[in-house]
Design an enzyme around this catalytic site. Structure first.
Site, PDB file in Angstrom:
ATOM      1  CG  HIS A   1      22.460   1.238 -11.281  1.00 22.20           C
ATOM      2  ND1 HIS A   1      22.596   2.310 -12.127  1.00 22.20           N
ATOM      3  CD2 HIS A   1      22.349   0.145 -12.076  1.00 22.20           C
ATOM      4  CE1 HIS A   1      22.573   1.878 -13.373  1.00 22.20           C
ATOM      5  NE2 HIS A   1      22.412   0.578 -13.374  1.00 22.20           N
TER       6      HIS A   1
ATOM      7  CG  ASP B   1      17.427   2.867  -7.811  1.00 27.59           C
ATOM      8  OD1 ASP B   1      16.466   2.390  -8.456  1.00 27.59           O
ATOM      9  OD2 ASP B   1      18.612   2.787  -8.184  1.00 27.59           O
TER      10      ASP B   1
ATOM     11  CD  GLN C   1      17.366  -4.664 -10.747  1.00 29.73           C
ATOM     12  OE1 GLN C   1      16.714  -5.705 -10.801  1.00 29.73           O
ATOM     13  NE2 GLN C   1      18.008  -4.184 -11.802  1.00 29.73           N
TER      14      GLN C   1
ATOM     15  CE  LYS D   1      16.600  -1.759 -14.529  1.00 25.19           C
ATOM     16  NZ  LYS D   1      17.812  -2.367 -15.086  1.00 25.19           N
TER      17      LYS D   1
ATOM     18  CB  CYS E   1      25.702   0.181 -13.644  1.00 24.27           C
ATOM     19  SG  CYS E   1      25.562   0.344 -15.408  1.00 24.27           S
TER      20      CYS E   1
HETATM   21  C1  LIG Z   1      19.150  -0.468  -9.093  1.00 20.83           C
HETATM   22  C2  LIG Z   1      19.086   0.255 -10.401  1.00 20.83           C
HETATM   23  N1  LIG Z   1      18.988   1.597 -10.416  1.00 20.83           N
HETATM   24  C3  LIG Z   1      18.911   2.279 -11.559  1.00 20.83           C
HETATM   25  C4  LIG Z   1      18.938   1.663 -12.783  1.00 20.83           C
HETATM   26  C5  LIG Z   1      18.867   2.481 -14.031  1.00 20.83           C
HETATM   27  O1  LIG Z   1      17.681   2.261 -14.697  1.00 20.83           O
HETATM   28  P1  LIG Z   1      17.433   2.870 -16.151  1.00 20.83           P
HETATM   29  O2  LIG Z   1      18.627   2.489 -16.967  1.00 20.83           O
HETATM   30  O3  LIG Z   1      16.190   2.173 -16.612  1.00 20.83           O
HETATM   31  O4  LIG Z   1      17.272   4.330 -16.005  1.00 20.83           O
HETATM   32  C6  LIG Z   1      19.042   0.284 -12.827  1.00 20.83           C
HETATM   33  C7  LIG Z   1      19.081  -0.431 -14.129  1.00 20.83           C
HETATM   34  O5  LIG Z   1      20.030  -1.070 -14.499  1.00 20.83           O
HETATM   35  C8  LIG Z   1      19.116  -0.435 -11.613  1.00 20.83           C
HETATM   36  O6  LIG Z   1      19.235  -1.771 -11.607  1.00 20.83           O
END
Ligand SMILES: Cc1ncc(COP(=O)(O)O)c(C=O)c1O
Lengths: 415, 143
Positions: A130, A209, A212, A235, A373
């Protein structure tokens, strides 16, 4: 609350009643919410917990001597213990609340990264990250004249572990990897990835990270051996605006603060300031108590449903939807890893993802369209974007039928 | 061109009022999108691309007798349909007419409400670009 906590047998119709938004309509049609990878819906128990906090014990924490402040402080500290148990950390001192995954990764890059990465060093990420797990590392690399190395993925959307082994070197300082891909649903072998890094050198820090993963699978940070593990409450059926940075205490203790101000200090004078211990050292200013209270309720809710039931339901939905989508002419699923969660990204030959998304919406079906993203990943698969349907345990096969029917209709109209 | 901008806008609002559901409205937009043809292929380049869209949109203009004509294309059929509506209203107009057009039909058809929240469709960017062209032609005329 009580009936939730005593629920034993998984019944999706019963579970749906816990989520008020799931009974609403869009344009006269029932809402089919398939954008769970973007954010999840909230059970009544989470909504109630937040409402109860503001109705009954809202106060600033850690400084009041009066009863409601003490109660609010307790709720906040209790949330850390909840999270600690949920991910099996060694101590609640290892749990830092942030705004979310993005802020947690930024905290690591600015604090741990600036301190430990130097010119000529290397940071390894993957092609399926992401943007939140790409851009902060890019910025760090630019600042420090370090190099960013990228693990490629195969045509199914799985990491090429042999390539990763080749990238690991004496220059590697950090490996930052997603546990589960938000665009493809691929479950990455994080335990193996961490083991390989540690075999190369104990000093390589591995950041996972988990945005998900945290709500799909039982996460045990000690078992996988992560140095840092980050995720967002929103999430995992909790409120927006709060997330978690888990870090091994040894690392956190050695790290400089990220932001400074109130709460994170021990003593302040104009000659100098000494910092508070972890985790307070990393939590400058009034924290998100409402978020912590909501997150606690969300973890209770997940524990009550149980990962076994969650996994079973989500796997059934994934298999059912995949089989139906594969029947559709010209439709190509992007991301066909052997191990994946309830995320289906797809393109339809000759059609634009945005058009499909808009037409699905007219049938009450909420999906995500675009790059999710993960622009480099879209480039890897040679598509400008995809339509992504992502499931949660509260979704049903009937909803998938509505989705597939609406999709077929949309394709017919758009062709 | 005898009809005024407002008259054409009124026609569009009327047409949309026939449809009860959004699905039908979008079907109509898709139909318009499919009919929008004639964009020069060699001009599908970055130079003519309208910024700010989840889909790609290209726009070229021409001018004759003080009136501006537009040709546009997109990889999204729905966006193409929206452009077709804009072109129907703004084609063959003087720069002043284009600059002064309020484009109330977007609000009156409900399209505004339905589309404005998402940046994805780039409707606003498209209108801005059309008005920018008009402004540029106007400046040229005054030299
Ligand atoms: C794999 C992953 N990393 C990071 C993020 C970023 O999360 P947040 O927008 O809650 O900081 C997301 C959310 O879309 C994600 O799916």
């Amino acid at each position: 609350m009580q009936d939730i906590l005593t629920k034993k047998i998984f019944d999706v119709d019963e579970v749906r009643k816990d989520f008020p938004i799931l009974s609403r309509e869009v344009d006269g049609k029932p809402l089919v919410y398939f954008d769970n990878a973007a954010t999840s819906q909230k059970p009544q128990s989470v909504i109630n917990a937040i409402s109860d906090y503001y109705s009954n014990y809202n106060a600033n924490i850690h400084r009041g001597v009066y009863s409601i402040s003490i109660k609010a402080s307790e709720a906040y500290e209790n949330a850390k213990i909840k999270v600690k148990e949920f991910i099996n950390a060694s101590s609640e001192r290892e749990i830092i609340f942030t705004r979310g995954t993005t802020e947690a990764i930024n905290l690591i890059t600015y604090s741990y990264g600036l301190e430990n990465v130097n010119e000529g060093d290397e940071i390894i990420i993957s092609e399926m990250e992401h943007h939140a797990n790409i851009v902060p590392w890019q910025v760090l690399c630019e600042k420090k004249k370090a190099a960013l190395k990228v693990i490629p993925v195969n045509d199914s959307g799985e990491l090429l572990i042999d390539e990763y082994k080749k990238l690991l070197s004496d220059k590697t300082k950090i490996v930052a990897i997603g546990h589960i891909s938000n665009s493809l649903g691929t479950i990455n072998p994080v335990k193996e990835i961490i083991r390989l890094a540690k075999e190369k050198s104990k000093d390589i820090a591995v950041v996972v990270d988990g945005a998900q993963a945290i709500h799909h699978t039982k996460v045990d940070v000690k078992d996988i051996g992560a140095d840092f593990y980050v995720f967002s409450s929103h999430k995992m059926y909790g409120p927006m605006g709060i997330g978690v940075l888990y870090g091994r205490s040894e690392l956190l203790e050695a790290m400089p603060p990220y932001q400074t101000g109130g709460d994170m200090i021990s003593t302040v004078s104009f000659k100098g300031t000494t910092y508070n211990d972890i985790p307070m050292k990393f939590e400058a200013g009034t924290p998100n108590v409402e978020g912590a209270v909501g997150l606690t309720a969300a973890i209770d809710y997940i524990n009550c449903i149980g990962f076994e039931a969650i996994h079973k339901q989500e796997t059934e939905l994934l298999e059912y939807a995949t089989a139906q989508l594969n029947e559709i002419n010209g439709l190509r699923i992007i991301g066909t890893a052997k191990k994946k969660t309830g995320v289906i990204s797809f393109v339809v030959e000759g059609l634009n993802a945005l058009d499909i998304g808009i037409m699905l919406d007219t049938n009450g079906v909420a999906v995500r369209t675009g790059q999710h993203c993960t622009e480099p990943l879209m480039d890897r698969f040679g598509v400008p974007g995809t339509v992504r349907a992502s499931f949660a345990f509260y979704n049903t096969k009937e909803e998938i039928d509505i989705f597939v029917d609406a999709l077929k209709k949309a394709i017919e109209i758009l062709k | 061109m005898d009809k005024k901008i407002e008259e054409i806008e009124e026609e569009i609002v009327d047409e949309f009022s026939f449809f009860e559901s959004w699905q039908d409205k979008y079907e109509y937009i898709i139909e318009l999108g499919k009919k929008l043809k004639g964009y020069p292929e060699d001009k599908q380049t970055g130079e003519y691309k309208v910024k700010g869209c989840q889909s790609s949109v290209w726009l070229v203009t021409d001018e004759a007798d003080g009136r501006i004509t537009f040709k546009a294309d997109s990889d999204s059929t729905i966006v193409k349909g929206l452009i077709a509506l804009l072109i129907r209203v703004l084609n063959n107009r003087t720069p002043d007419e284009i600059l002064n057009a309020k484009l109330d039909f977007i609000g009156k058809t409900g399209l505004q409400q339905h589309l404005a929240q998402t940046r994805a469709n780039g409707l606003a960017a498209m209108i801005k670009q059309m008005k920018m062209y008009a402004l540029a032609y106007k400046a040229k005329q005054q030299i």
